[in-house]
Design an enzyme around this catalytic site. Structure first.
Site, PDB file in Angstrom:
ATOM      1  N   ASP A  79      15.370  58.821  50.144  1.00 49.86           N
ATOM      2  CA  ASP A  79      16.540  59.032  50.999  1.00 49.86           C
ATOM      3  C   ASP A  79      16.530  60.498  51.454  1.00 49.86           C
ATOM      4  OD1 ASP A  79      18.872  58.213  52.263  1.00 49.86           O
ATOM      5  OD2 ASP A  79      20.159  58.508  50.524  1.00 49.86           O
ATOM      6  N   TRP A 133      21.441  56.465  44.316  1.00 46.06           N
ATOM      7  CA  TRP A 133      20.275  55.559  44.361  1.00 46.06           C
ATOM      8  C   TRP A 133      19.662  55.440  42.963  1.00 46.06           C
ATOM      9  CZ3 TRP A 133      16.543  55.064  49.077  1.00 46.06           C
ATOM     10  CH2 TRP A 133      17.290  54.757  50.218  1.00 46.06           C
ATOM     11  N   GLY A 139      22.794  61.275  43.257  1.00 46.72           N
ATOM     12  CA  GLY A 139      22.259  60.372  42.233  1.00 46.72           C
ATOM     13  C   GLY A 139      22.626  58.911  42.347  1.00 46.72           C
ATOM     14  N   ASP A 162      15.006  66.162  43.377  1.00 46.43           N
ATOM     15  CA  ASP A 162      15.748  66.732  44.512  1.00 46.43           C
ATOM     16  C   ASP A 162      15.665  68.250  44.454  1.00 46.43           C
ATOM     17  OD1 ASP A 162      18.070  65.328  46.525  1.00 46.43           O
ATOM     18  OD2 ASP A 162      18.063  67.519  46.417  1.00 46.43           O
ATOM     19  N   LYS A 167      13.929  56.846  54.292  1.00 48.95           N
ATOM     20  CA  LYS A 167      14.880  57.103  55.391  1.00 48.95           C
ATOM     21  C   LYS A 167      14.232  57.981  56.451  1.00 48.95           C
ATOM     22  CE  LYS A 167      18.628  59.825  54.915  1.00 48.95           C
ATOM     23  NZ  LYS A 167      20.012  59.957  54.432  1.00 48.95           N
TER      24      LYS A 167
HETATM   25  N1  SAM Z   1      19.993  59.053  47.770  1.00 47.14           N
HETATM   26  C1  SAM Z   1      20.950  60.076  47.385  1.00 47.14           C
HETATM   27  C2  SAM Z   1      22.089  59.385  46.678  1.00 47.14           C
HETATM   28  O1  SAM Z   1      22.177  58.171  46.775  1.00 47.14           O
HETATM   29  O2  SAM Z   1      22.863  60.048  45.990  1.00 47.14           O
HETATM   30  C3  SAM Z   1      21.431  60.872  48.593  1.00 47.14           C
HETATM   31  C4  SAM Z   1      20.311  61.735  49.174  1.00 47.14           C
HETATM   32  S1  SAM Z   1      20.813  62.902  50.384  1.00 47.14           S
HETATM   33  C5  SAM Z   1      21.179  61.899  51.774  1.00 47.14           C
HETATM   34  C6  SAM Z   1      19.291  63.652  50.875  1.00 47.14           C
HETATM   35  C7  SAM Z   1      18.695  64.579  49.829  1.00 47.14           C
HETATM   36  O3  SAM Z   1      17.329  64.878  50.158  1.00 47.14           O
HETATM   37  C8  SAM Z   1      19.402  65.930  49.698  1.00 47.14           C
HETATM   38  O4  SAM Z   1      20.032  66.032  48.452  1.00 47.14           O
HETATM   39  C9  SAM Z   1      18.251  66.950  49.844  1.00 47.14           C
HETATM   40  O5  SAM Z   1      18.371  68.049  48.963  1.00 47.14           O
HETATM   41  C10 SAM Z   1      17.034  66.096  49.513  1.00 47.14           C
HETATM   42  N2  SAM Z   1      15.745  66.653  49.987  1.00 47.14           N
HETATM   43  C11 SAM Z   1      15.430  67.023  51.255  1.00 47.14           C
HETATM   44  N3  SAM Z   1      14.181  67.502  51.290  1.00 47.14           N
HETATM   45  C12 SAM Z   1      13.678  67.412  50.035  1.00 47.14           C
HETATM   46  C13 SAM Z   1      12.419  67.759  49.429  1.00 47.14           C
HETATM   47  N4  SAM Z   1      11.429  68.298  50.135  1.00 47.14           N
HETATM   48  N5  SAM Z   1      12.251  67.549  48.099  1.00 47.14           N
HETATM   49  C14 SAM Z   1      13.254  67.003  47.367  1.00 47.14           C
HETATM   50  N6  SAM Z   1      14.465  66.670  47.883  1.00 47.14           N
HETATM   51  C15 SAM Z   1      14.679  66.867  49.196  1.00 47.14           C
END
Ligand code: SAM
Length: 223
Positions: free
Chosen positions: A108, A51, A49, A69, A148
Protein backbone atom coordinates in the site's frame (compact mmCIF):
# COMPACT_ATOMS: atom_id res chain seq x y z
CA UNK A 1 -19.11 10.89 -0.72
CA UNK A 2 -18.20 12.22 2.71
CA UNK A 3 -20.92 9.97 4.22
CA UNK A 4 -19.38 6.93 2.55
CA UNK A 5 -15.97 7.78 4.00
CA UNK A 6 -17.46 8.37 7.44
CA UNK A 7 -19.08 4.96 7.13
CA UNK A 8 -15.72 3.21 6.59
CA UNK A 9 -14.09 5.30 9.29
CA UNK A 10 -16.77 4.32 11.83
CA UNK A 11 -16.66 0.70 10.70
CA UNK A 12 -12.87 0.63 11.22
CA UNK A 13 -13.30 1.98 14.76
CA UNK A 14 -15.99 -0.60 15.52
CA UNK A 15 -13.86 -3.51 14.30
CA UNK A 16 -10.66 -2.28 15.98
CA UNK A 17 -8.76 -1.48 12.77
CA UNK A 18 -6.25 1.37 12.74
CA UNK A 19 -7.60 2.87 9.53
CA UNK A 20 -10.32 2.39 6.96
CA UNK A 21 -7.62 1.09 4.58
CA UNK A 22 -8.29 -2.28 6.25
CA UNK A 23 -11.48 -2.61 4.16
CA UNK A 24 -9.58 -2.16 0.92
CA UNK A 25 -7.55 -5.27 1.68
CA UNK A 26 -10.52 -7.28 3.01
CA UNK A 27 -12.42 -6.48 -0.21
CA UNK A 28 -9.45 -7.39 -2.43
CA UNK A 29 -8.86 -10.63 -0.54
CA UNK A 30 -12.55 -11.61 -0.42
CA UNK A 31 -12.84 -11.24 -4.19
CA UNK A 32 -9.39 -12.18 -5.46
CA UNK A 33 -8.23 -14.85 -2.96
CA UNK A 34 -4.82 -13.47 -2.08
CA UNK A 35 -4.21 -14.71 1.47
CA UNK A 36 -4.34 -18.29 2.79
CA UNK A 37 -3.90 -19.80 6.24
CA UNK A 38 -0.22 -20.33 7.04
CA UNK A 39 1.06 -17.81 4.49
CA UNK A 40 4.19 -15.79 5.07
CA UNK A 41 3.32 -12.22 4.04
CA UNK A 42 5.39 -9.10 3.36
CA UNK A 43 3.41 -5.87 4.00
CA UNK A 44 5.19 -2.92 2.34
CA UNK A 45 4.25 0.60 3.44
CA UNK A 46 2.45 -0.80 6.45
CA UNK A 47 1.95 2.20 8.79
CA UNK A 48 -0.25 2.70 10.75
CA UNK A 49 -0.85 -1.06 10.46
CA UNK A 50 -4.38 -1.91 9.40
CA UNK A 51 -3.32 -4.15 6.47
CA UNK A 52 -1.02 -6.01 8.87
CA UNK A 53 -3.98 -6.44 11.24
CA UNK A 54 -6.08 -7.93 8.43
CA UNK A 55 -3.28 -10.10 7.05
CA UNK A 56 -2.18 -11.27 10.52
CA UNK A 57 -5.73 -12.40 11.30
CA UNK A 58 -6.31 -14.05 7.94
CA UNK A 59 -3.08 -16.08 7.76
CA UNK A 60 -3.63 -17.32 11.30
CA UNK A 61 -1.17 -18.49 13.90
CA UNK A 62 0.77 -20.72 11.52
CA UNK A 63 1.31 -17.74 9.21
CA UNK A 64 3.30 -14.54 9.69
CA UNK A 65 3.46 -10.95 8.50
CA UNK A 66 6.61 -8.85 8.08
CA UNK A 67 5.57 -5.18 8.07
CA UNK A 68 7.89 -2.45 6.74
CA UNK A 69 7.42 1.32 6.72
CA UNK A 70 9.51 4.47 6.73
CA UNK A 71 7.43 5.53 9.72
CA UNK A 72 7.29 3.77 13.09
CA UNK A 73 4.34 1.43 13.69
CA UNK A 74 2.90 1.09 17.18
CA UNK A 75 3.20 -2.61 18.08
CA UNK A 76 0.52 -2.55 20.80
CA UNK A 77 -2.50 -4.68 19.99
CA UNK A 78 -1.17 -6.01 16.68
CA UNK A 79 -1.56 -9.76 16.06
CA UNK A 80 1.36 -11.69 17.56
CA UNK A 81 2.42 -13.02 14.17
CA UNK A 82 3.31 -9.50 12.89
CA UNK A 83 6.92 -8.29 13.07
CA UNK A 84 7.83 -4.67 12.38
CA UNK A 85 10.67 -2.92 10.56
CA UNK A 86 11.10 0.84 10.40
CA UNK A 87 13.01 1.18 7.13
CA UNK A 88 12.92 2.10 3.47
CA UNK A 89 11.75 -1.06 1.76
CA UNK A 90 14.17 -0.43 -1.09
CA UNK A 91 17.09 -0.77 1.32
CA UNK A 92 15.95 -4.16 2.64
CA UNK A 93 16.91 -7.62 1.46
CA UNK A 94 15.63 -11.08 2.35
CA UNK A 95 18.11 -11.35 5.21
CA UNK A 96 17.19 -8.03 6.86
CA UNK A 97 13.51 -8.89 6.35
CA UNK A 98 14.04 -12.00 8.45
CA UNK A 99 15.02 -14.43 5.66
CA UNK A 100 12.71 -16.88 3.97
CA UNK A 101 10.85 -16.33 0.76
CA UNK A 102 7.28 -14.93 0.93
CA UNK A 103 3.98 -16.45 -0.23
CA UNK A 104 2.35 -13.04 -0.62
CA UNK A 105 3.64 -9.49 -1.08
CA UNK A 106 1.29 -6.60 -0.27
CA UNK A 107 2.11 -2.98 -0.99
CA UNK A 108 0.00 0.00 0.00
CA UNK A 109 3.15 2.14 -0.36
CA UNK A 110 2.54 5.66 -1.56
CA UNK A 111 4.88 8.61 -2.01
CA UNK A 112 4.18 11.76 -0.03
CA UNK A 113 1.82 13.65 -2.30
CA UNK A 114 2.93 17.08 -3.49
CA UNK A 115 -0.16 18.46 -5.22
CA UNK A 116 1.42 17.69 -8.58
CA UNK A 117 -0.62 14.77 -9.97
CA UNK A 118 1.86 14.03 -12.78
CA UNK A 119 4.87 13.87 -10.47
CA UNK A 120 2.95 11.96 -7.78
CA UNK A 121 1.84 9.42 -10.39
CA UNK A 122 5.40 8.85 -11.59
CA UNK A 123 6.77 8.56 -8.06
CA UNK A 124 4.08 5.97 -7.32
CA UNK A 125 4.94 4.07 -10.53
CA UNK A 126 8.60 4.17 -9.56
CA UNK A 127 7.82 2.62 -6.15
CA UNK A 128 5.84 -0.14 -7.87
CA UNK A 129 8.61 -0.86 -10.37
CA UNK A 130 11.19 -0.90 -7.57
CA UNK A 131 9.01 -3.50 -5.84
CA UNK A 132 8.57 -5.56 -9.03
CA UNK A 133 12.37 -5.58 -9.40
CA UNK A 134 12.55 -7.43 -6.05
CA UNK A 135 9.58 -9.74 -6.52
CA UNK A 136 11.42 -12.56 -8.36
CA UNK A 137 13.78 -12.92 -5.41
CA UNK A 138 11.32 -12.29 -2.57
CA UNK A 139 8.16 -14.08 -3.74
CA UNK A 140 7.86 -17.81 -4.33
CA UNK A 141 6.69 -19.05 -7.74
CA UNK A 142 2.89 -19.26 -7.59
CA UNK A 143 2.79 -16.46 -4.98
CA UNK A 144 0.49 -13.42 -5.08
CA UNK A 145 1.11 -9.67 -5.13
CA UNK A 146 -1.14 -6.68 -4.47
CA UNK A 147 0.24 -3.19 -4.99
CA UNK A 148 -1.27 0.27 -4.91
CA UNK A 149 -0.56 2.72 -7.69
CA UNK A 150 -1.75 6.23 -8.51
CA UNK A 151 -3.26 5.95 -11.98
CA UNK A 152 -1.88 7.93 -14.91
CA UNK A 153 -0.09 7.60 -18.22
CA UNK A 154 2.39 4.90 -17.08
CA UNK A 155 -0.26 2.70 -15.43
CA UNK A 156 -0.82 0.55 -18.52
CA UNK A 157 2.89 -0.26 -18.87
CA UNK A 158 3.03 -1.23 -15.21
CA UNK A 159 0.07 -3.57 -15.68
CA UNK A 160 1.72 -5.07 -18.77
CA UNK A 161 4.95 -5.66 -16.87
CA UNK A 162 3.05 -7.35 -14.03
CA UNK A 163 1.17 -9.43 -16.63
CA UNK A 164 4.46 -10.76 -17.98
CA UNK A 165 5.52 -11.85 -14.50
CA UNK A 166 2.23 -13.34 -13.19
CA UNK A 167 -0.43 -15.71 -14.51
CA UNK A 168 -3.02 -12.95 -13.96
CA UNK A 169 -2.57 -9.21 -13.29
CA UNK A 170 -5.57 -6.90 -13.14
CA UNK A 171 -6.49 -3.48 -11.82
CA UNK A 172 -9.02 -3.47 -9.00
CA UNK A 173 -10.78 -0.62 -7.21
CA UNK A 174 -11.95 -1.72 -3.75
CA UNK A 175 -15.28 -0.48 -2.50
CA UNK A 176 -13.63 1.43 0.38
CA UNK A 177 -11.42 3.37 -2.02
CA UNK A 178 -12.72 6.87 -2.63
CA UNK A 179 -14.66 7.08 -5.86
CA UNK A 180 -12.78 10.11 -7.11
CA UNK A 181 -9.38 8.96 -5.87
CA UNK A 182 -6.75 8.06 -8.46
CA UNK A 183 -5.54 5.12 -6.42
CA UNK A 184 -5.85 1.71 -8.04
CA UNK A 185 -4.68 -1.71 -6.90
CA UNK A 186 -2.81 -4.05 -9.21
CA UNK A 187 -3.80 -7.55 -8.13
CA UNK A 188 -1.49 -10.30 -9.36
CA UNK A 189 -2.05 -14.02 -8.87
CA UNK A 190 0.51 -16.76 -9.47
CA UNK A 191 4.09 -15.60 -10.01
CA UNK A 192 5.32 -17.49 -13.06
CA UNK A 193 8.39 -19.70 -12.65
CA UNK A 194 11.60 -17.93 -13.74
CA UNK A 195 11.79 -19.86 -17.05
CA UNK A 196 8.25 -18.71 -18.04
CA UNK A 197 8.74 -15.04 -17.19
CA UNK A 198 9.24 -12.49 -19.94
CA UNK A 199 11.08 -9.73 -18.11
CA UNK A 200 12.84 -7.70 -20.78
CA UNK A 201 11.64 -4.39 -19.34
CA UNK A 202 12.53 -3.93 -15.66
CA UNK A 203 11.53 -0.25 -15.83
CA UNK A 204 12.49 0.63 -12.25
CA UNK A 205 15.84 2.27 -12.70
CA UNK A 206 15.08 5.23 -14.94
CA UNK A 207 15.89 8.61 -13.52
CA UNK A 208 12.83 10.76 -12.79
CA UNK A 209 12.50 13.94 -14.82
CA UNK A 210 11.68 16.78 -12.41
CA UNK A 211 8.33 18.40 -13.16
CA UNK A 212 7.09 21.80 -11.99
CA UNK A 213 4.49 21.63 -9.17
CA UNK A 214 0.86 22.27 -10.01
CA UNK A 215 -1.05 24.36 -7.52
CA UNK A 216 -4.22 22.45 -6.67
CA UNK A 217 -4.80 18.67 -6.45
CA UNK A 218 -8.16 17.29 -7.56
CA UNK A 219 -10.57 16.36 -4.75
CA UNK A 220 -9.81 13.04 -3.10
CA UNK A 221 -6.26 12.93 -4.42
CA UNK A 222 -4.48 12.61 -1.11
CA UNK A 223 -6.15 9.36 -0.10
N1 SAM B 1 -1.56 -0.05 4.46
C1 SAM B 1 -1.41 0.90 5.55
C2 SAM B 1 -2.49 0.60 6.56
O1 SAM B 1 -3.41 -0.13 6.22
O2 SAM B 1 -2.40 1.06 7.70
C3 SAM B 1 -1.49 2.34 5.04
C4 SAM B 1 -0.27 2.69 4.19
S1 SAM B 1 -0.11 4.39 3.78
C5 SAM B 1 -1.39 4.65 2.61
C6 SAM B 1 1.33 4.42 2.76
C7 SAM B 1 2.63 4.19 3.51
O3 SAM B 1 3.69 3.91 2.58
C8 SAM B 1 3.11 5.39 4.34
O4 SAM B 1 3.05 5.09 5.70
C9 SAM B 1 4.56 5.60 3.85
O5 SAM B 1 5.45 5.92 4.90
C10 SAM B 1 4.88 4.24 3.24
N2 SAM B 1 6.03 4.24 2.31
C11 SAM B 1 6.19 5.03 1.21
N3 SAM B 1 7.37 4.76 0.63
C12 SAM B 1 7.96 3.77 1.34
C13 SAM B 1 9.20 3.06 1.23
N4 SAM B 1 10.08 3.33 0.27
N5 SAM B 1 9.50 2.11 2.16
C14 SAM B 1 8.62 1.83 3.15
N6 SAM B 1 7.43 2.48 3.31
C15 SAM B 1 7.10 3.44 2.42
Amino acid sequence: MRDVQDHWFRQAKREGYRSRAAFKLTDIDDRKRILSKGDRVLDCGAAPGSWSQVAGRRVGRRGSVVAVDLKPIDPSGLPENVTLHEADLREMDLETLGAGIFDVVLSDMAPDTTGDPFGDHHRSIRLCNDLLDRVPEWLRPGGNLVMKVFEGEAYRDLLLRAGRMFERAKGFKPVASRGESVEMFVVCNGLRPAEDRDEEDPGGSEEMIPVPPRPKPPPGWND
